[in-house]
Design an enzyme around this catalytic site. Structure first.
Site, mmCIF file in Angstrom:
data_model
loop_
_atom_site.group_PDB
_atom_site.id
_atom_site.type_symbol
_atom_site.label_atom_id
_atom_site.label_comp_id
_atom_site.label_asym_id
_atom_site.label_seq_id
_atom_site.Cartn_x
_atom_site.Cartn_y
_atom_site.Cartn_z
ATOM 1 N N HIS A 71 0.818 -1.205 0.000
ATOM 2 C CA HIS A 71 0.000 0.000 0.000
ATOM 3 C C HIS A 71 0.859 1.265 0.000
ATOM 4 O O HIS A 71 2.081 1.225 0.198
ATOM 5 C CB HIS A 71 -0.937 -0.002 1.216
ATOM 6 C CG HIS A 71 -0.221 0.075 2.533
ATOM 7 N ND1 HIS A 71 0.322 1.240 3.032
ATOM 8 C CD2 HIS A 71 0.041 -0.883 3.463
ATOM 9 C CE1 HIS A 71 0.872 1.020 4.205
ATOM 10 N NE2 HIS A 71 0.735 -0.270 4.496
ATOM 11 N N SER A 139 1.867 3.943 -5.108
ATOM 12 C CA SER A 139 2.500 5.155 -4.598
ATOM 13 C C SER A 139 3.796 4.816 -3.861
ATOM 14 O O SER A 139 4.723 4.278 -4.452
ATOM 15 C CB SER A 139 1.508 5.908 -3.710
ATOM 16 O OG SER A 139 1.951 7.219 -3.445
#
Length: 309
Positions: A71, A139
């Protein structure tokens, strides 16, 4: 006709009752919703403590080749739950909370730069009996995944890079402009109101989440704000471009056309650097393609994997 009216009335009552529960017991409803999403995805929450004492919380499900998903900054493992539902029929999906976030260990004063996080994840994978694996990351998670592949190229079969950070030669994003001109970071929320604005900032087409549930999710994020700020300062200036240059790992690079956090022009920079990469740009999508377009994200990834095989 009477039956139809009765069914309609019963449906309205059920909706009203559910709406009432969201406001009366938001924490219970949030937990129920998260558990239901994980169950639909075939994921089970687990924990492991490594020999050095480092604790990882993670989701795992499915069978096949291991696919570890990482994540992004300020997020947690459930950012991948929606898309994982479409991946667990094909792979053994492993989604950890990165150190410093979610339910994993939070180490004050530690090194949270991509190289250190990649080394921790390699130890985590080893503890699960995983040698060579496929890596995906969103990201900051993409930045770590790319760093992992550069450090241990024989151990990474492929990369799925969803708007990875660290491509500093690309055009500046709205986030970079705000941070450099004001010092304010739209990704770090210190209140429920700021978290709601962050939610809107990172997605152009977010899934619907009732505000009471959003406020429950915000609690953990707000509590972690001081550590998140410390981690962000370590990430600023950490370029992945030298690591990506000439990296032969097959890679699917995905970007949302309306990404406000990291400029979509970064995709072309990475593609030039990585000889076995391909790019998908999604119109109408922001910084989190796997949340905003889980079906398209999964379909594109399955096609990519079929091509690499």
């Amino acid at each position: 006709m009477r039956v139809l009216k009765w069914l309609l009335a019963a449906g309205l009552v059920a909706v009203a009752a559910a709406t009432g529960l969201v406001y009366a017991a938001p924490e219970w409803v949030t937990r129920l919703a998260i558990d239901a999403d994980r169950q639909r995805a075939g994921l089970v929450r687990k924990e492991i403590v490594l020999p050095d004492g480092l604790r990882f919380a993670y989701l795992e499900g499915g069978q096949g080749e291991p696919l570890m998903l990482l994540h992004g900054f300020g997020a947690d493992k459930d950012n991948f739950t929606r898309v994982a539902r479409l991946l667990t029929p094909h792979y053994r999906v492993i989604v950890p909370d990165l150190t410093g976030f979610g339910e994993s260990a939070r180490l004050a004063g530690a090194d949270y730069r991509p190289r250190a996080q990649a080394a921790r994840l390699r130890a985590f994978a080893g503890a699960l009996g995983v040698g060579k694996l496929h890596l995906g990351g969103s990201s900051m998670g993409g930045q770590i995944a790319l760093t992992y592949a550069a450090a241990y190229p024989a151990e990474v079969a492929s990369l799925w890079l969803l708007a990875p950070s660290g491509v500093w030669s690309a055009p500046k994003s709205e986030l970079a402009d705000i941070y450099q001109s004001t010092g304010r970071n739209p990704l770090i929320a210190r209140s429920k109101e700021e978290f709601a604005r962050t939610f809107e900032f990172v997605m152009n087409d977010p899934p619907f989440v009732p505000r009471p549930i959003l406020d429950v999710i915000a609690k953990g994020v707000v509590a972690n704000a001081p550590l998140a700020e410390y981690i962000f300062k370590q990430l600023v200036g950490e370029s992945v471009e030298a690591r990506a240059s000439g990296l032969a790992t097959p890679a699917l690079i995905v970007w949302g056309q309306q990404d406000r956090a990291i400029h979509v022009g970064s995709a072309a920079v990475l593609q030039r650097l990585m000889p076995r990469s391909q790019v998908v740009v999604m119109p109408g999508v922001g910084h989190l393609p796997m949340v905003e377009r889980p079906r398209q994200s999964a379909d594109d990834y399955l096609r990519f994997r079929a091509g690499t095989n």
